[in-house]
Design an enzyme around this catalytic site. Structure first.
Site, PDB file in Angstrom:
ATOM      1  N   SER A  16       0.828  -1.212   0.000  1.00 33.56           N
ATOM      2  CA  SER A  16       0.000   0.000   0.000  1.00 33.56           C
ATOM      3  C   SER A  16       0.862   1.262   0.000  1.00 33.56           C
ATOM      4  O   SER A  16       2.040   1.222   0.387  1.00 33.56           O
ATOM      5  CB  SER A  16      -0.873  -0.035   1.265  1.00 33.56           C
ATOM      6  N   CYS A  85       8.937   0.657   4.610  1.00 30.87           N
ATOM      7  CA  CYS A  85       7.759   1.541   4.640  1.00 30.87           C
ATOM      8  C   CYS A  85       6.685   1.049   5.605  1.00 30.87           C
ATOM      9  O   CYS A  85       5.702   1.761   5.826  1.00 30.87           O
ATOM     10  CB  CYS A  85       7.145   1.665   3.250  1.00 30.87           C
ATOM     11  N   SER A 153       9.197  10.472   9.354  1.00 28.17           N
ATOM     12  CA  SER A 153       8.066  11.377   9.144  1.00 28.17           C
ATOM     13  C   SER A 153       8.531  12.756   9.592  1.00 28.17           C
ATOM     14  O   SER A 153       9.432  12.860  10.440  1.00 28.17           O
ATOM     15  CB  SER A 153       6.880  10.947  10.015  1.00 28.17           C
ATOM     16  N   TYR A 166       4.230   8.214  18.079  1.00 21.89           N
ATOM     17  CA  TYR A 166       4.596   8.240  16.654  1.00 21.89           C
ATOM     18  C   TYR A 166       5.881   9.042  16.444  1.00 21.89           C
ATOM     19  O   TYR A 166       6.817   8.588  15.770  1.00 21.89           O
ATOM     20  CB  TYR A 166       3.440   8.845  15.858  1.00 21.89           C
ATOM     21  N   PHE A 199       1.200  12.839   2.688  1.00 16.89           N
ATOM     22  CA  PHE A 199       1.082  12.188   1.387  1.00 16.89           C
ATOM     23  C   PHE A 199      -0.304  11.579   1.196  1.00 16.89           C
ATOM     24  O   PHE A 199      -0.933  11.130   2.146  1.00 16.89           O
ATOM     25  CB  PHE A 199       2.168  11.107   1.231  1.00 16.89           C
ATOM     26  N   THR A 201      -2.062   8.812   0.566  1.00 11.32           N
ATOM     27  CA  THR A 201      -2.005   7.345   0.566  1.00 11.32           C
ATOM     28  C   THR A 201      -3.290   6.824   1.213  1.00 11.32           C
ATOM     29  O   THR A 201      -4.061   7.599   1.784  1.00 11.32           O
ATOM     30  CB  THR A 201      -0.809   6.838   1.397  1.00 11.32           C
TER      31      THR A 201
HETATM   32  N1  LIG Z   1       1.084   9.027   4.218  1.00  8.15           N
HETATM   33  C1  LIG Z   1       1.693   9.991   4.868  1.00  8.15           C
HETATM   34  O1  LIG Z   1       1.293  11.145   4.836  1.00  8.15           O
HETATM   35  C2  LIG Z   1       2.927   9.692   5.698  1.00  8.15           C
HETATM   36  C3  LIG Z   1       3.611  10.781   6.249  1.00  8.15           C
HETATM   37  C4  LIG Z   1       4.745  10.543   7.003  1.00  8.15           C
HETATM   38  C5  LIG Z   1       5.177   9.249   7.206  1.00  8.15           C
HETATM   39  N2  LIG Z   1       4.489   8.210   6.665  1.00  8.15           N
HETATM   40  C6  LIG Z   1       5.012   6.869   6.912  1.00  8.15           C
HETATM   41  O2  LIG Z   1       5.165   6.188   5.698  1.00  8.15           O
HETATM   42  C7  LIG Z   1       5.002   4.789   5.903  1.00  8.15           C
HETATM   43  C8  LIG Z   1       4.017   4.264   4.881  1.00  8.15           C
HETATM   44  O3  LIG Z   1       2.786   4.906   5.097  1.00  8.15           O
HETATM   45  P1  LIG Z   1       1.618   4.920   4.020  1.00  8.15           P
HETATM   46  O4  LIG Z   1       1.035   6.277   4.041  1.00  8.15           O
HETATM   47  O5  LIG Z   1       2.110   4.359   2.743  1.00  8.15           O
HETATM   48  O6  LIG Z   1       0.583   3.948   4.750  1.00  8.15           O
HETATM   49  P2  LIG Z   1      -0.282   2.727   4.228  1.00  8.15           P
HETATM   50  O7  LIG Z   1      -1.181   2.392   5.356  1.00  8.15           O
HETATM   51  O8  LIG Z   1      -0.848   3.005   2.886  1.00  8.15           O
HETATM   52  O9  LIG Z   1       0.812   1.568   4.065  1.00  8.15           O
HETATM   53  C9  LIG Z   1       1.464   1.007   5.162  1.00  8.15           C
HETATM   54  C10 LIG Z   1       1.610  -0.483   4.902  1.00  8.15           C
HETATM   55  O10 LIG Z   1       2.340  -1.029   6.016  1.00  8.15           O
HETATM   56  C11 LIG Z   1       1.745  -2.254   6.383  1.00  8.15           C
HETATM   57  N3  LIG Z   1       2.040  -2.530   7.784  1.00  8.15           N
HETATM   58  C12 LIG Z   1       1.601  -1.856   8.879  1.00  8.15           C
HETATM   59  N4  LIG Z   1       2.064  -2.435   9.984  1.00  8.15           N
HETATM   60  C13 LIG Z   1       2.825  -3.488   9.592  1.00  8.15           C
HETATM   61  C14 LIG Z   1       3.567  -4.482  10.278  1.00  8.15           C
HETATM   62  N5  LIG Z   1       3.604  -4.528  11.618  1.00  8.15           N
HETATM   63  N6  LIG Z   1       4.237  -5.410   9.552  1.00  8.15           N
HETATM   64  C15 LIG Z   1       4.184  -5.394   8.191  1.00  8.15           C
HETATM   65  N7  LIG Z   1       3.480  -4.500   7.493  1.00  8.15           N
HETATM   66  C16 LIG Z   1       2.812  -3.551   8.184  1.00  8.15           C
HETATM   67  C17 LIG Z   1       0.257  -2.059   6.126  1.00  8.15           C
HETATM   68  O11 LIG Z   1      -0.415  -3.310   5.990  1.00  8.15           O
HETATM   69  C18 LIG Z   1       0.264  -1.236   4.850  1.00  8.15           C
HETATM   70  O12 LIG Z   1       0.208  -2.052   3.696  1.00  8.15           O
HETATM   71  C19 LIG Z   1       4.578   4.624   7.363  1.00  8.15           C
HETATM   72  O13 LIG Z   1       5.717   4.286   8.114  1.00  8.15           O
HETATM   73  C20 LIG Z   1       4.090   6.006   7.749  1.00  8.15           C
HETATM   74  O14 LIG Z   1       4.259   6.252   9.123  1.00  8.15           O
HETATM   75  C21 LIG Z   1       3.369   8.397   5.917  1.00  8.15           C
END
Ligand SMILES: NC(=O)c1ccc[n+]([C@@H]2O[C@H](COP(=O)([O-])OP(=O)(O)OC[C@H]3O[C@@H](n4cnc5c(N)ncnc54)[C@H](O)[C@@H]3O)[C@@H](O)[C@H]2O)c1
Length: 260
Positions: A16, A85, A153, A166, A199, A201
């Site tokens: 994802s 990720c 992040s 977080y 982002f 997502t």
């Molecule tokens: N989207 C944003 O705005 C944003 C901003 C800053 C940081 N992030 C970070 O980016 C990363 C990805 O986020 P995203 O927005 O793509 O989220 P998302 O929810 O779309 O994807 C995260 C994926 O990680 C998997 N996951 C969660 N816990 C897990 C575990 N214990 N073991 C294996 N897989 C696991 C989920 O099943 C999911 O497929 C995260 O670490 C998030 O904290 C996202």
């Protein structure tokens, strides 16, 4: 590092969002992909589409991580690239008072620990095991063996109300980037970390369009949410630019998060 079909990559959270976009971007250059994720349905679908392999991994569970690396390496070869990720967050105040009842509560420690285990310890677990595997590889031209990209992040630096766990977990990822890069420098393995802003997502998918627009407008320039492909482009740059090492880079359109 030059990307081609002789190289394989493990992408945690690759089912994802940011991880999926990065898996797609690497696969577009021929890289063989192993997706590590707990979301079997989506992970299998992405892996199948990219001609890679899905491994049902929970990064907090040592046995599933070990089994994941074994399966991935048997299917697509020892990875030279690890993209971390997998991650999640929660929003709970350190201590709070219910305005109506006056009841006082504090952040439950198991909820704090869970986020640290997933985002910080889970990331380190995958780095340590992947680096040990990369060390068995012959070095490429210039002595390079592998490249690792982590996801922190902007909350590592400007965490908002409710983000103690977080921010601590992501601050830990930022803090360990340089010492890990130093640990692995003799083996030709580089480590860098991206600090994404906001982002677009599936994490935000549930939010109404108006809320997404309002969030986007807070970004100085460009005034919109980040596109996962923009994250993937930076992750790819960190892998391909062999001089980039031990760095933490914000990718956020110049946003600095307000307290709430
Ligand atoms: N989207 C944003 O705005 C944003 C901003 C800053 C940081 N992030 C970070 O980016 C990363 C990805 O986020 P995203 O927005 O793509 O989220 P998302 O929810 O779309 O994807 C995260 C994926 O990680 C998997 N996951 C969660 N816990 C897990 C575990 N214990 N073991 C294996 N897989 C696991 C989920 O099943 C999911 O497929 C995260 O670490 C998030 O904290 C996202």
């Amino acid at each position: 590092m030059k990307l081609d079909s002789g190289i394989s990559a493990v992408v945690t959270g690759g089912a994802s969002g940011l991880g999926e976009a990065t898996a797609r971007a690497l696969a577009a250059d021929g890289v063989k992909i192993a997706i590590f994720d707990m979301n079997e349905e989506k992970g299998e679908a992405v892996a199948k589409e990219l001609g890679g392999v899905f491994c049902n991994v929970n990064v907090t569970d040592e046995a599933t991580v070990d089994a994941g690396f074994e399966k991935a390496r048997a299917a697509v070869g020892q990875e030279r690239i690890l993209i971390n990720c997998a991650g999640t967050g929660n929003a709970i105040k350190t201590a709070s008072r219910n305005k109506e009842t006056g009841e006082i509560k504090h952040f439950p420690l198991d909820a704090f620990n869970l986020i640290i285990q997933i985002n910080l310890v889970g990331t380190f677990r995958c780095i340590a095991k992947s680096a040990a595997g990369m060390m068995s590889l012959d070095p490429l031209d210039g002595g390079e063996r592998g490249a690792i990209v982590n996801t922190a992040s902007v909350a590592a630096e400007d965490g908002q109300i409710g983000q103690a766990a977080y921010s601590a977990s992501k601050g830990g990822v930022v803090g360990m980037t340089l010492p890990i890069a130093r640990d692995l420098s003799r083996e030709g393995i580089r480590v860098n970390t991206i600090l994404p802003g906001i982002f677009n997502t599936p994490l935000l998918a549930a939010a109404p369009e108006q809320v997404k627009q309002a969030l986007g407008m807070q970004v100085p320039y460009p005034p919109r949410l980040g596109d996962p492909d923009e994250y993937a482009a930076l992750a790819k740059l960190m892998v391909t630019n062999s001089y980039m090492n031990g760095e933490d880079v914000r990718l956020d359109g110049a946003i600095r998060m307000a307290p709430r």
